[in-house]
Motif scaffolding. Structure first.
Motif, mmCIF file in Angstrom:
data_model
loop_
_atom_site.group_PDB
_atom_site.id
_atom_site.type_symbol
_atom_site.label_atom_id
_atom_site.label_comp_id
_atom_site.label_asym_id
_atom_site.label_seq_id
_atom_site.Cartn_x
_atom_site.Cartn_y
_atom_site.Cartn_z
ATOM 1 N N ILE A 173 27.701 13.746 -58.027
ATOM 2 C CA ILE A 173 27.781 12.309 -57.744
ATOM 3 C C ILE A 173 29.230 11.891 -57.522
ATOM 4 C CG2 ILE A 173 27.379 10.012 -58.691
ATOM 5 C CD1 ILE A 173 24.849 11.432 -57.822
ATOM 6 N N SER A 174 30.126 12.422 -58.361
ATOM 7 C CA SER A 174 31.543 12.092 -58.228
ATOM 8 C C SER A 174 32.091 12.514 -56.871
ATOM 9 C CB SER A 174 32.338 12.770 -59.351
ATOM 10 O OG SER A 174 33.718 12.570 -59.185
ATOM 11 N N MET A 175 31.725 13.722 -56.430
ATOM 12 C CA MET A 175 32.213 14.192 -55.136
ATOM 13 C C MET A 175 31.603 13.393 -53.989
ATOM 14 S SD MET A 175 34.381 16.304 -56.122
ATOM 15 C CE MET A 175 34.931 16.828 -54.508
ATOM 16 N N LEU A 176 30.348 12.967 -54.139
ATOM 17 C CA LEU A 176 29.735 12.117 -53.111
ATOM 18 C C LEU A 176 30.466 10.782 -53.006
ATOM 19 C CD1 LEU A 176 25.907 12.739 -53.681
ATOM 20 C CD2 LEU A 176 27.271 13.411 -51.688
ATOM 21 N N VAL A 177 30.865 10.246 -54.157
ATOM 22 C CA VAL A 177 31.633 8.999 -54.148
ATOM 23 C C VAL A 177 32.970 9.210 -53.450
ATOM 24 C CG1 VAL A 177 32.800 7.310 -55.622
ATOM 25 C CG2 VAL A 177 30.500 8.084 -56.198
ATOM 26 N N GLN A 178 33.597 10.365 -53.711
ATOM 27 C CA GLN A 178 34.871 10.670 -53.055
ATOM 28 C C GLN A 178 34.695 10.781 -51.541
ATOM 29 O OE1 GLN A 178 37.900 10.994 -54.356
ATOM 30 N NE2 GLN A 178 37.360 10.770 -56.495
ATOM 31 N N VAL A 179 33.606 11.430 -51.130
ATOM 32 C CA VAL A 179 33.341 11.560 -49.693
ATOM 33 C C VAL A 179 33.094 10.193 -49.070
ATOM 34 C CG1 VAL A 179 31.709 12.470 -47.997
ATOM 35 C CG2 VAL A 179 32.474 13.916 -49.886
ATOM 36 N N ALA A 180 32.344 9.347 -49.780
ATOM 37 C CA ALA A 180 32.088 7.999 -49.271
ATOM 38 C C ALA A 180 33.382 7.209 -49.143
ATOM 39 C CB ALA A 180 31.110 7.276 -50.193
#
Length: 201
Positions: A173-180
């Motif tokens: 989830i953290s990496m998805l937030v970073q990608v977003a």
């Protein structure tokens, strides 16, 4: 952690980083003194043939009523250690391969998750959001310490496997937030907030 917070007010002093290093020696000194009063390993004493000392340490740790049972269990464990000799080749195939494979894969996934890049660029991201780098480092330290304390408290209650699964889910989830946050469709303050939030996760 203490050194991180002390580094904020003393950063204007010449050689301030030396102060942070010296502060870190204080808990290390306490640990050295406390280790002198730490109990010796009963298992190690038993394997060295120092049975009486092992019993004394068990009595100190568990109480006199549990010494006999602990020594019996220790004797069983010691016999198992002697019988269970492992060859180097068994680490690559055979009964121990699965354990080695799982352990190695977990370490590899931890490194491939991108956590090193997140830590490396955290100061730059926080600075872009208007947060000073020293405060950012303190935030990262607090997040790490909080996660460690939570894991320590829940480890024996939920089990290591459950914590591991949820931690990997949280990392995803953290990496998805970073990608977003890095996406071109997200701009301005929203991108900065997502980056900061993803790092603190």
């Amino acid at each position: 952690m203490v050194a991180l917070f002390i580094g904020i007010p003393v950063k204007e002093i010449a050689g301030w980083w030396r102060i942070c290093f010296w502060v870190s020696t204080i808990p290390a000194g306490f640990l050295v003194v406390a280790m002198m009063f730490c109990a010796e390993s009963p298992h190690w004493l038993f394997k060295q043939g120092r049975i009486a000392e092992a019993e004394a340490e068990f009595e100190r740790l568990l109480g006199g009523s549990h010494v006999k049972y602990a020594m019996v269990e220790l004797a069983k464990l010691d016999r198992g250690d002697d019988a269970d000799t492992v060859k180097l080749s068994e680490l690559f195939y055979g009964r121990h391969f699965r354990v080695v494979y799982i352990g190695s894969t977990l370490f590899a996934l931890q490194q491939l998750s991108g956590i090193n890049a997140v830590f490396y660029f955290s100061s730059s991201v926080f600075k872009s959001a208007g947060v000073p780098s020293d405060v950012a480092n303190a935030f990262i330290g607090v997040a790490n310490l909080s996660g460690s304390i939570i894991a320590m408290l829940l480890m024996d209650k939920l089990g290591r496997k459950m914590l591991l699964l949820w931690s990997f889910f949280g990392m995803a989830i953290s990496m998805l937030v970073q990608v977003a946050a890095a996406n071109t469709f997200v701009s301005g303050s929203a991108s900065l907030y997502l980056s900061v939030g993803g790092m603190l996760m």
